[in-house]
Write a protein that holds these residues in place. Structure first.
Motif, PDB file in Angstrom:
ATOM      1  N   PHE A 154      14.823  -2.717 -19.787  1.00 48.36           N
ATOM      2  CA  PHE A 154      15.700  -1.782 -19.086  1.00 48.36           C
ATOM      3  C   PHE A 154      17.161  -2.173 -19.254  1.00 48.36           C
ATOM      4  O   PHE A 154      18.044  -1.523 -18.692  1.00 48.36           O
ATOM      5  N   GLN A 155      17.402  -3.205 -20.021  1.00 50.96           N
ATOM      6  CA  GLN A 155      18.749  -3.706 -20.251  1.00 50.96           C
ATOM      7  C   GLN A 155      19.498  -2.842 -21.268  1.00 50.96           C
ATOM      8  O   GLN A 155      20.550  -2.278 -20.974  1.00 50.96           O
ATOM      9  N   THR A 156      18.946  -2.733 -22.478  1.00 46.08           N
ATOM     10  CA  THR A 156      19.625  -1.994 -23.542  1.00 46.08           C
ATOM     11  C   THR A 156      19.766  -0.509 -23.229  1.00 46.08           C
ATOM     12  O   THR A 156      20.879   0.038 -23.330  1.00 46.08           O
ATOM     13  N   PRO A 157      18.688   0.198 -22.825  1.00 46.09           N
ATOM     14  CA  PRO A 157      18.848   1.623 -22.519  1.00 46.09           C
ATOM     15  C   PRO A 157      19.822   1.874 -21.377  1.00 46.09           C
ATOM     16  O   PRO A 157      20.587   2.842 -21.400  1.00 46.09           O
ATOM     17  N   TYR A 158      19.801   1.007 -20.384  1.00 43.11           N
ATOM     18  CA  TYR A 158      20.697   1.171 -19.234  1.00 43.11           C
ATOM     19  C   TYR A 158      22.154   1.005 -19.653  1.00 43.11           C
ATOM     20  O   TYR A 158      23.024   1.803 -19.272  1.00 43.11           O
ATOM     21  N   LEU A 159      22.429  -0.021 -20.450  1.00 38.12           N
ATOM     22  CA  LEU A 159      23.791  -0.232 -20.930  1.00 38.12           C
ATOM     23  C   LEU A 159      24.254   0.930 -21.805  1.00 38.12           C
ATOM     24  O   LEU A 159      25.400   1.375 -21.704  1.00 38.12           O
ATOM     25  N   ARG A 160      23.368   1.421 -22.656  1.00 37.72           N
ATOM     26  CA  ARG A 160      23.729   2.583 -23.490  1.00 37.72           C
ATOM     27  C   ARG A 160      24.112   3.772 -22.617  1.00 37.72           C
ATOM     28  O   ARG A 160      25.093   4.469 -22.891  1.00 37.72           O
ATOM     29  N   ALA A 161      23.335   4.015 -21.570  1.00 40.45           N
ATOM     30  CA  ALA A 161      23.617   5.145 -20.684  1.00 40.45           C
ATOM     31  C   ALA A 161      24.952   4.972 -19.972  1.00 40.45           C
ATOM     32  O   ALA A 161      25.753   5.920 -19.872  1.00 40.45           O
ATOM     33  N   LEU A 162      25.215   3.771 -19.461  1.00 40.03           N
ATOM     34  CA  LEU A 162      26.478   3.508 -18.778  1.00 40.03           C
ATOM     35  C   LEU A 162      27.664   3.693 -19.714  1.00 40.03           C
ATOM     36  O   LEU A 162      28.686   4.298 -19.348  1.00 40.03           O
ATOM     37  N   GLU A 164      27.719   5.396 -22.544  1.00 37.94           N
ATOM     38  CA  GLU A 164      27.801   6.769 -23.049  1.00 37.94           C
ATOM     39  C   GLU A 164      28.584   7.673 -22.100  1.00 37.94           C
ATOM     40  O   GLU A 164      29.376   8.508 -22.538  1.00 37.94           O
ATOM     41  N   GLN A 165      28.388   7.505 -20.804  1.00 40.70           N
ATOM     42  CA  GLN A 165      29.031   8.423 -19.864  1.00 40.70           C
ATOM     43  C   GLN A 165      30.547   8.242 -19.800  1.00 40.70           C
ATOM     44  O   GLN A 165      31.259   9.107 -19.290  1.00 40.70           O
ATOM     45  N   ILE A 166      31.052   7.110 -20.353  1.00 40.26           N
ATOM     46  CA  ILE A 166      32.497   6.924 -20.391  1.00 40.26           C
ATOM     47  C   ILE A 166      33.016   6.863 -21.833  1.00 40.26           C
ATOM     48  O   ILE A 166      34.141   6.443 -22.081  1.00 40.26           O
ATOM     49  N   GLY A 167      32.190   7.277 -22.779  1.00 41.27           N
ATOM     50  CA  GLY A 167      32.633   7.411 -24.158  1.00 41.27           C
ATOM     51  C   GLY A 167      32.724   6.135 -24.951  1.00 41.27           C
ATOM     52  O   GLY A 167      33.333   6.116 -26.032  1.00 41.27           O
ATOM     53  N   LEU A 168      32.100   5.055 -24.477  1.00 47.74           N
ATOM     54  CA  LEU A 168      32.168   3.779 -25.197  1.00 47.74           C
ATOM     55  C   LEU A 168      30.941   3.523 -26.060  1.00 47.74           C
ATOM     56  O   LEU A 168      30.698   2.397 -26.491  1.00 47.74           O
ATOM     57  N   ASP A 169      30.179   4.569 -26.331  1.00 46.79           N
ATOM     58  CA  ASP A 169      28.979   4.423 -27.152  1.00 46.79           C
ATOM     59  C   ASP A 169      29.205   4.822 -28.602  1.00 46.79           C
ATOM     60  O   ASP A 169      28.314   4.676 -29.435  1.00 46.79           O
ATOM     61  N   ARG A 170      30.391   5.315 -28.937  1.00 51.48           N
ATOM     62  CA  ARG A 170      30.626   5.843 -30.288  1.00 51.48           C
ATOM     63  C   ARG A 170      30.715   4.734 -31.337  1.00 51.48           C
ATOM     64  O   ARG A 170      30.341   4.933 -32.487  1.00 51.48           O
ATOM     65  N   ASN A 171      31.262   3.588 -30.912  1.00 48.25           N
ATOM     66  CA  ASN A 171      31.406   2.446 -31.815  1.00 48.25           C
ATOM     67  C   ASN A 171      30.822   1.233 -31.096  1.00 48.25           C
ATOM     68  O   ASN A 171      31.537   0.342 -30.671  1.00 48.25           O
ATOM     69  N   LEU A 172      29.504   1.255 -30.955  1.00 50.40           N
ATOM     70  CA  LEU A 172      28.795   0.291 -30.119  1.00 50.40           C
ATOM     71  C   LEU A 172      27.821  -0.529 -30.953  1.00 50.40           C
ATOM     72  O   LEU A 172      27.052   0.021 -31.739  1.00 50.40           O
ATOM     73  N   GLU A 173      27.859  -1.836 -30.759  1.00 52.25           N
ATOM     74  CA  GLU A 173      26.929  -2.745 -31.441  1.00 52.25           C
ATOM     75  C   GLU A 173      26.258  -3.659 -30.420  1.00 52.25           C
ATOM     76  O   GLU A 173      26.926  -4.213 -29.539  1.00 52.25           O
ATOM     77  N   PHE A 174      24.940  -3.806 -30.554  1.00 51.85           N
ATOM     78  CA  PHE A 174      24.193  -4.771 -29.747  1.00 51.85           C
ATOM     79  C   PHE A 174      23.807  -5.956 -30.624  1.00 51.85           C
ATOM     80  O   PHE A 174      23.379  -5.779 -31.766  1.00 51.85           O
ATOM     81  N   VAL A 175      23.944  -7.156 -30.063  1.00 53.80           N
ATOM     82  CA  VAL A 175      23.498  -8.379 -30.731  1.00 53.80           C
ATOM     83  C   VAL A 175      22.560  -9.092 -29.760  1.00 53.80           C
ATOM     84  O   VAL A 175      22.984  -9.540 -28.687  1.00 53.80           O
ATOM     85  N   HIS A 176      21.274  -9.191 -30.123  1.00 51.21           N
ATOM     86  CA  HIS A 176      20.273  -9.762 -29.223  1.00 51.21           C
ATOM     87  C   HIS A 176      19.867 -11.168 -29.660  1.00 51.21           C
ATOM     88  O   HIS A 176      19.629 -11.414 -30.847  1.00 51.21           O
TER      89      HIS A 176
END
Length: 213
Positions: A154-162, A164-176
């Motif tokens: 629930f970490q990655t999807p939740y962060l993506r949703a948060l 996305e709603q403020i427009g910070l998902d357009r240039n987003l990278e996850f490193v796990h």
């Protein structure tokens, strides 16, 4: 002048994987951006007060319309919002706690998710659109595609949703970095090679991403 906003939120200090890997990103970024500005917040050691009704309302009203309680609440949120707006790159170090994000980071999102930052739909432009976001995570187990615990992430999807709603998902990278508990939990010892390989790949990834900033 490029600006990096770096946020750590782990309760751990010396043994924190997210702190270790975000620090590597910062070192590489500062070497590549010698004229850049670096802003750091450690939510793990200096948590932000939880948002109350006054804080939420203050994020919705014009500044001149705030009452005394709302102005006090806004005085906490405003520096966080200004830091975010001034940044070109946002670096988040996010350990997984109970399958999600640390509560101190949730408070930060509650404070910076104000009316002016919200976008109407995933394709529209907002005040924060165009910024680069790098999220460095550490997870005690393995939650990638095809793993038995994939559905508990629930970490990655939740962060993506948060984001996305403020427009910070357009240039987003996850490193796990996964299986981090293998070195401290005896029953997971067999997974040490997986943990080491995952951390090594995470280090390579942040070095590459820092130089591309």
């Amino acid at each position: 002048m490029p600006t990096l906003l770096h946020i750590d939120c782990s309760m751990r200090q010396d043994s924190s994987v997210t702190r270790e890997i975000t620090a590597i990103f910062v070192e590489e970024w500062r070497q590549a951006n010698r004229d850049g500005k670096y802003v750091y917040r450690d939510l793990g050691t200096s948590p932000i007060p939880h948002a109350d009704e006054a804080a939420v309302v203050a994020g919705l009203l014009p500044r001149e319309a705030l009452n005394d309680y709302q102005r006090v609440a806004w005085a906490v949120s405003e520096p966080l919002i200004n830091e975010l707006r001034e940044a070109d790159t946002i670096l988040l170090g996010v350990p997984m706690y109970n399958y999600s994000i640390p509560s101190v980071l949730k408070v930060w999102f509650d404070r910076i998710t104000v009316k002016e930052h919200m976008i109407g739909d995933p394709t529209s432009e907002g005040l924060l659109t165009g910024k680069r976001t790098v999220v460095v995570t550490a997870r005690g187990g393995a939650y990638g595609p095809g793993t038995p615990r994939e559905r508990y992430d629930f970490q990655t999807p939740y962060l993506r949703a948060l984001l996305e709603q403020i427009g910070l998902d357009r240039n987003l990278e996850f490193v796990h970095s996964e299986m981090t508990l293998a070195h401290s939990v005896p029953s997971l010892e067999q997974f040490k090679p997986i943990a080491d390989a995952s951390r090594e790949e995470a280090v390579k990834a942040v070095c590459r991403l820092a130089l591309a900033s």
